[in-house]
Design a protein around this motif. Structure first.
Motif, PDB file in Angstrom:
ATOM      1  N   PRO A  79      -7.151   3.913   1.862  1.00  0.00           N
ATOM      2  CA  PRO A  79      -6.939   3.205   0.594  1.00  0.00           C
ATOM      3  C   PRO A  79      -6.005   2.014   0.783  1.00  0.00           C
ATOM      4  CG  PRO A  79      -5.654   5.214   0.662  1.00  0.00           C
ATOM      5  CD  PRO A  79      -6.519   5.234   1.874  1.00  0.00           C
ATOM      6  N   ARG A  80      -6.102   1.075  -0.137  1.00  0.00           N
ATOM      7  CA  ARG A  80      -5.271  -0.122  -0.048  1.00  0.00           C
ATOM      8  C   ARG A  80      -3.833   0.196  -0.456  1.00  0.00           C
ATOM      9  NH1 ARG A  80      -3.792  -4.460  -3.310  1.00  0.00           N
ATOM     10  NH2 ARG A  80      -4.513  -3.238  -5.066  1.00  0.00           N
ATOM     11  N   GLU A  81      -3.697   1.111  -1.391  1.00  0.00           N
ATOM     12  CA  GLU A  81      -2.357   1.496  -1.819  1.00  0.00           C
ATOM     13  C   GLU A  81      -2.378   2.953  -2.248  1.00  0.00           C
ATOM     14  OE1 GLU A  81      -1.804  -1.291  -5.018  1.00  0.00           O
ATOM     15  OE2 GLU A  81      -2.763   0.075  -6.432  1.00  0.00           O
ATOM     16  N   PHE A  82      -1.234   3.579  -2.247  1.00  0.00           N
ATOM     17  CA  PHE A  82      -1.177   4.960  -2.717  1.00  0.00           C
ATOM     18  C   PHE A  82       0.132   5.190  -3.460  1.00  0.00           C
ATOM     19  CE2 PHE A  82       0.679   4.912   1.455  1.00  0.00           C
ATOM     20  CZ  PHE A  82       1.782   5.736   1.337  1.00  0.00           C
ATOM     21  N   TYR A  85       3.747  11.004  -4.026  1.00  0.00           N
ATOM     22  CA  TYR A  85       3.539  12.187  -4.839  1.00  0.00           C
ATOM     23  C   TYR A  85       4.766  12.479  -5.707  1.00  0.00           C
ATOM     24  CZ  TYR A  85       2.296  16.899  -6.186  1.00  0.00           C
ATOM     25  OH  TYR A  85       2.003  18.018  -6.924  1.00  0.00           O
ATOM     26  N   GLY A  86       4.515  12.697  -6.988  1.00  0.00           N
ATOM     27  CA  GLY A  86       5.584  13.074  -7.901  1.00  0.00           C
ATOM     28  C   GLY A  86       6.487  11.929  -8.326  1.00  0.00           C
ATOM     29  N   SER A  87       6.045  10.690  -8.079  1.00  0.00           N
ATOM     30  CA  SER A  87       6.854   9.559  -8.527  1.00  0.00           C
ATOM     31  C   SER A  87       5.938   8.404  -8.936  1.00  0.00           C
ATOM     32  CB  SER A  87       7.794   9.098  -7.419  1.00  0.00           C
ATOM     33  OG  SER A  87       7.029   8.452  -6.427  1.00  0.00           O
ATOM     34  N   ASP A  88       6.540   7.311  -9.383  1.00  0.00           N
ATOM     35  CA  ASP A  88       5.738   6.159  -9.779  1.00  0.00           C
ATOM     36  C   ASP A  88       5.703   5.089  -8.686  1.00  0.00           C
ATOM     37  OD1 ASP A  88       5.091   7.230 -12.183  1.00  0.00           O
ATOM     38  OD2 ASP A  88       6.817   6.385 -13.231  1.00  0.00           O
ATOM     39  N   VAL A  89       6.262   5.448  -7.518  1.00  0.00           N
ATOM     40  CA  VAL A  89       6.356   4.451  -6.454  1.00  0.00           C
ATOM     41  C   VAL A  89       4.977   4.222  -5.830  1.00  0.00           C
ATOM     42  CG1 VAL A  89       7.524   3.809  -4.317  1.00  0.00           C
ATOM     43  CG2 VAL A  89       8.662   5.300  -5.980  1.00  0.00           C
ATOM     44  N   VAL A  90       4.507   2.977  -5.910  1.00  0.00           N
ATOM     45  CA  VAL A  90       3.213   2.644  -5.304  1.00  0.00           C
ATOM     46  C   VAL A  90       3.477   1.896  -4.002  1.00  0.00           C
ATOM     47  CG1 VAL A  90       1.073   1.356  -5.573  1.00  0.00           C
ATOM     48  CG2 VAL A  90       2.087   2.511  -7.539  1.00  0.00           C
ATOM     49  N   ILE A  91       2.914   2.427  -2.929  1.00  0.00           N
ATOM     50  CA  ILE A  91       3.104   1.765  -1.636  1.00  0.00           C
ATOM     51  C   ILE A  91       1.798   1.102  -1.217  1.00  0.00           C
ATOM     52  CG2 ILE A  91       3.585   2.100   0.815  1.00  0.00           C
ATOM     53  CD1 ILE A  91       5.498   4.312   0.016  1.00  0.00           C
ATOM     54  N   GLU A  92       1.896  -0.181  -0.925  1.00  0.00           N
ATOM     55  CA  GLU A  92       0.700  -0.923  -0.533  1.00  0.00           C
ATOM     56  C   GLU A  92       0.583  -0.918   0.990  1.00  0.00           C
ATOM     57  OE1 GLU A  92      -0.806  -5.380  -1.359  1.00  0.00           O
ATOM     58  OE2 GLU A  92       0.251  -4.394  -3.017  1.00  0.00           O
ATOM     59  N   ILE A  93      -0.636  -0.731   1.506  1.00  0.00           N
ATOM     60  CA  ILE A  93      -0.821  -0.777   2.958  1.00  0.00           C
ATOM     61  C   ILE A  93      -1.456  -2.122   3.305  1.00  0.00           C
ATOM     62  CG2 ILE A  93      -1.729   0.422   4.972  1.00  0.00           C
ATOM     63  CD1 ILE A  93      -2.263   2.831   3.235  1.00  0.00           C
ATOM     64  N   PRO A  94      -0.701  -3.020   3.961  1.00  0.00           N
ATOM     65  CA  PRO A  94      -1.304  -4.311   4.302  1.00  0.00           C
ATOM     66  C   PRO A  94      -2.372  -4.159   5.390  1.00  0.00           C
ATOM     67  CG  PRO A  94       0.924  -4.159   5.175  1.00  0.00           C
ATOM     68  CD  PRO A  94       0.684  -2.907   4.393  1.00  0.00           C
ATOM     69  N   LEU A  95      -3.284  -5.128   5.437  1.00  0.00           N
ATOM     70  CA  LEU A  95      -4.406  -5.055   6.370  1.00  0.00           C
ATOM     71  C   LEU A  95      -3.930  -4.985   7.823  1.00  0.00           C
ATOM     72  CD1 LEU A  95      -7.464  -5.018   6.501  1.00  0.00           C
ATOM     73  CD2 LEU A  95      -7.442  -7.496   6.625  1.00  0.00           C
ATOM     74  N   TRP A  96      -2.878  -5.766   8.162  1.00  0.00           N
ATOM     75  CA  TRP A  96      -2.421  -5.766   9.558  1.00  0.00           C
ATOM     76  C   TRP A  96      -1.896  -4.395   9.958  1.00  0.00           C
ATOM     77  CZ3 TRP A  96       2.521  -4.350  10.628  1.00  0.00           C
ATOM     78  CH2 TRP A  96       3.467  -4.468   9.604  1.00  0.00           C
TER      79      TRP A  96
ATOM     80  N   GLU B 120     -14.212  -2.765  -3.663  1.00  0.00           N
ATOM     81  CA  GLU B 120     -14.065  -1.340  -3.931  1.00  0.00           C
ATOM     82  C   GLU B 120     -12.659  -0.864  -3.554  1.00  0.00           C
ATOM     83  OE1 GLU B 120     -16.205   0.397  -5.589  1.00  0.00           O
ATOM     84  OE2 GLU B 120     -14.953   2.191  -5.472  1.00  0.00           O
ATOM     85  N   LEU B 121     -12.107  -1.428  -2.482  1.00  0.00           N
ATOM     86  CA  LEU B 121     -10.762  -1.036  -2.052  1.00  0.00           C
ATOM     87  C   LEU B 121      -9.677  -1.619  -2.946  1.00  0.00           C
ATOM     88  CD1 LEU B 121     -10.889  -1.372   1.822  1.00  0.00           C
ATOM     89  CD2 LEU B 121     -10.547   0.694   0.518  1.00  0.00           C
ATOM     90  N   GLY B 122     -10.077  -2.568  -3.835  1.00  0.00           N
ATOM     91  CA  GLY B 122      -9.075  -3.158  -4.710  1.00  0.00           C
ATOM     92  C   GLY B 122      -8.306  -4.294  -4.068  1.00  0.00           C
TER      93      GLY B 122
END
Lengths: 215, 563
Positions: A79-82, A85-96, B120-122
């Motif tokens: 996934p691009r971001e996740f 668990y149990g919080s509102d913190v969204v972590i983005e995973i960059p393509l590199w 799809e990946l956003g």
């Protein structure tokens, strides 16, 4: 001729930026791959039963699947971001970073295998054989560095992808000099790395580190 | 005997029971579902026009920016101009959307091959990237009606081969783009052999480099290419086939939400306020009928003063304003019950099980991968052994030169070598000597050059080791066997690496496994399934070769086995 040199000089900062991402992606991949690989290797040395078999299977899986397949898998299936668990913190995973994850696969497999061999040599008190780990590890890092160029196929803006961009954008006819110029970047970096590894081969600090890892 | 029969009876009666329960539950469910549908219908008519709010739109507003996936290599729709900016017809439309929303526009470059994955990946909120509408694509994403452009497909032919109609194209080899919607229908209908590349640039280098007879692509982009000096003498006289609207696409989960409706209204407004007409003439974007036909349709009014194209109470456009003649490229002939049942029950789309076309693609990909790998292994080994013997032969100049040149191989990415040999040297050879380098030859040579250096150095080190015990040792064809014995492990590793690198060849349009998997993914959108298949397939392929090497090793060196 002068025209070609001017063209290359103009685009050097742009290409260099791309090359830095080759180096960056490789460094991250080496860190991830070596740590996870060492972990799997140690599980194989010290555990029995399911845990040892599981880590052996994982090591073999990572060793046998091509880097490019892992790269595509990491780039398009993860996934691009996740959300943590149990919080509102969204972590983005960059393509590199995804590319680095994909590249780390072969290093995981390799480190796990080599550490096991070092472990066997250590049991035989053969210090010089333990140190074989260093040049083979150096070689596999170089293979990963070379493979970092394939990250261009999933859209990472590294050296080769940038060279293709300038060819497409400028419509230049100097394809041969551009590609040769890119090759020089890789050759120089690889030679520097090989020289560094040559020095590390006899480092006593590394030997004691390795002995602890393979003990 | 009796026992087993009884046991069998028990299980089968249990089976009957469960299946009858299942039937009862499914009828119950069906009833509930129809009741729900009726309720929804009442609800919908009571609150006509009320639609769910879109998470994507909310996120855009929150971030103050919209990420639109655009093309950067298709003039005049989206391309990079001389000052390095992304501009074009589609970029003007994208800018208008951002302006209307009052947010910043982030232009994200996408390629034909991976644009739907990125959606799809956003990684993008919206695709505005020369995407033709099709039923297939509507299965994996949400199309915005109406389209903002329309075009058909045509062929740009190399100089000196005029063809009058599509039937004359039969059997030709054409360069095309991975993931284009018209690849499959045209190749099936006109028996074309397609070489599919990842970018327009690569495909065009394929055409000018003489690797194919022409370029299969959308007509407006081809019309634009023909204006350029470098394509003088090229022709594109075939009538546009498979005329399709180009539409914006949102993620699948955005279907029926307010953002979809908003974007549809914006597009309709473009036809009415003339923005689309202005942008089209600024950039020279037109096809045979467009934009005249759509301008007339969307501005036409009924006798009661309302637009002919209006949304009905379900929020859909009037029937005659909708285009339903989409290219149907999923004729699932040769249905295989297994694949379809699996897909319906679990959502796992193993399209290569039930779809004959996909199955053929995968089979061909596998065959090419195995062929490529076998040739590369043989070439690496041969080149490695020859260069080791030559470099150790102490021939003045030559030995040193061979050693120097061959040891550079492992320092250069094979992908870079392939681009160099295939596009740069390939074009030079064709224009000056009319020699065409076959793609598979290029791939094999590059992989061999990369690995042969490693093999040569391994043999060189083995020679040094042998000299420690026997100072007079000299590497010749006669003593090669004992040197190989000492260098078995690194040689084997180098060859395993060759099998793992063969998939790089997809970059120069060799239809190996990775190319074929990407092709199916772009059409079917069954990303996870195809990617997992790819991993599994390559795991098995590499294991096969490792076993093959170990077998050969035990045949030639039976005494000492090494892992």
């Amino acid at each position: 001729m002068i025209e070609v040199i001017e063209f290359l000089v103009t685009w050097t900062p742009f290409l260099l930026g791309g090359f830095l991402s080759n180096i960056g992606v490789t460094i991250v991949a080496v860190m991830i791959g070596t740590c996870i690989g060492a972990g799997l290797g140690r599980l194989r040395m010290h555990q029995r039963g399911a845990l040892a078999r599981g880590s052996e299977f994982l090591s073999r899986l990572f060793r046998n699947v091509p880097t490019l397949a892992l790269l595509f898998f990491a780039a398009f299936v993860l996934p691009r971001e996740f959300t943590v668990y149990g919080s509102d913190v969204v972590i983005e995973i960059p393509l590199w970073f995804k590319a680095a994850l994909g590249l780390s696969g072969s290093l995981i497999g390799f480190t796990s295998e080599s550490l096991l061999i070092a472990h066997q040599n250590l049991k035989r008190q053969d210090d010089s054989a333990v140190m074989i780990f260093v040049p083979t590890w150096g070689a596999s890092v170089m293979i990963s560095f070379i493979a970092s160029s394939t990250a261009s196929l999933v859209g990472v803006s590294e050296l080769i992808s940038r060279s293709n961009s300038i060819i497409a954008a400028t419509g230049t006819s100097h394809l041969i000099p551009v590609y040769l110029y890119c090759a020089v970047f890789f050759i120089v970096a690889c030679l520097l790395w090989a020289a560094l590894i040559d020095r590390m081969k006899t480092s006593s600090l590394l030997l004691s580190l390795l002995k602890r890892a393979a003990a | 005997m009796d026992k087993t029969t009884a046991a069998w009876d028990k299980t089968s009666s249990a089976w009957d029971k469960t299946s009858s329960v299942w039937v009862a539950r499914s009828t119950g469910w069906r009833l509930a579902r129809s009741a729900l549908a009726v309720l929804l219908l009442i609800g919908a008519s009571a609150f006509a026009g009320a639609v769910d709010s879109s998470p994507v739109l909310n996120a855009i507003k929150e971030a103050g920016a919209i990420r639109i996936g655009v093309k950067t290599d298709v003039e005049p729709f989206g391309y990079i101009n001389s000052s390095g900016e992304i501009v074009g017809f589609e970029i003007d439309l994208a800018e208008d959307i951002a302006k209307r929303l009052g947010v910043r526009l982030i232009k994200v470059p996408v390629s034909t091959e991976v644009r739907f994955q990125k959606l799809e990946l956003g990684e993008v909120d919206l695709l505005l990237a020369t995407v033709g509408d099709s039923l297939e694509r509507r299965k994996i994403a949400t199309a915005i009606e109406p389209g903002y452009f329309e075009s058909g497909v045509t062929v740009m032919l190399r100089p000196g081969q005029r063809l009058k109609d599509w039937n004359a194209v039969r059997g030709k080899t054409l360069c095309a783009l991975q993931g284009a919607y018209f690849n499959r229908p045209t190749s099936e209908q006109y028996l074309l052999t397609l070489q599919t590349y990842k970018t327009v640039r690569d495909a065009l280098l394929g055409v000018t480099g003489g690797r194919c007879d022409g370029f299969l692509y959308n007509a407006p982009a081809i019309k634009n290419l023909l204006k350029k000096a470098e394509y003088r003498g090229y022709t594109a006289d075939l009538p546009e086939a498979l005329v399709t609207p180009w539409t914006m696409f949102l993620r699948k989960s955005e279907g029926g939400k307010d953002f979809e409706k908003y974007l549809g209204d914006v597009t309709a407004d473009w036809y009415r306020n003339g923005l689309i007409n202005r942008a089209a003439s600024t950039w020279g974007a037109s096809s045979s009928r467009w934009p005249a036909d759509q301008m007339a349709l969307w501005n036409r009014k009924e006798s009661n003063g309302k637009y002919t194209c209006d949304r009905n109470d379900k929020g859909q456009w009037t029937a005659e304003c909708r285009r339903v003649e989409f290219v149907k490229s999923d004729d699932v002939s040769g249905l295989h019950a297994l694949g379809l049942t699996l897909k319906e029950n679990t959502g796992i789309d193993l399209s290569y099980v039930y779809d004959a076309y996909d199955r053929h693609q995968i089979g061909m990909g596998l065959a090419y991968t195995m062929l490529l790998t076998a040739l590369s292994i043989a070439a690496s080994l041969a080149l490695g052994l020859v260069s080791a013997t030559l470099s150790e032969a102490r021939i003045p100049v030559l030995s040193r030169l061979v050693f120097f040149v061959m040891s550079l191989g492992r320092l250069i990415p094979p992908l870079l070598m392939m681009y160099f040999l295939f596009f740069a040297v390939g074009e030079l050879l064709l224009t000056n000597y009319e020699v065409k380098l076959p793609a598979i030859f290029v791939a094999v040579m590059c992989l061999a050059y990369y690995s042969a250096g490693i093999i040569m150095i391994a043999l060189h080190e083995a020679t040094l080791l042998l000299r420690k015990t026997k100072p007079s040792f000299q590497l010749t064809l006669g003593t090669l066997a004992s040197a190989i014995d000492h260098a078995r492990w690194p040689i084997k590793q180098a060859l395993i690496n060759v099998t793992k690198m063969s998939m790089i060849a997809s970059a120069i349009a060799i239809p190996e496994l990775l190319s074929q998997v990407n092709l199916i993914m772009a059409e079917k959108g069954n990303l996870v399934v195809m990617m997992s298949t790819l991993l599994l397939a390559y795991y098995l392929i590499t294991s096969f070769w490792i076993h093959a090497f170990t077998f050969l090793e035990s045949r030639f060196y039976p005494s000492r086995q090494q892992s």
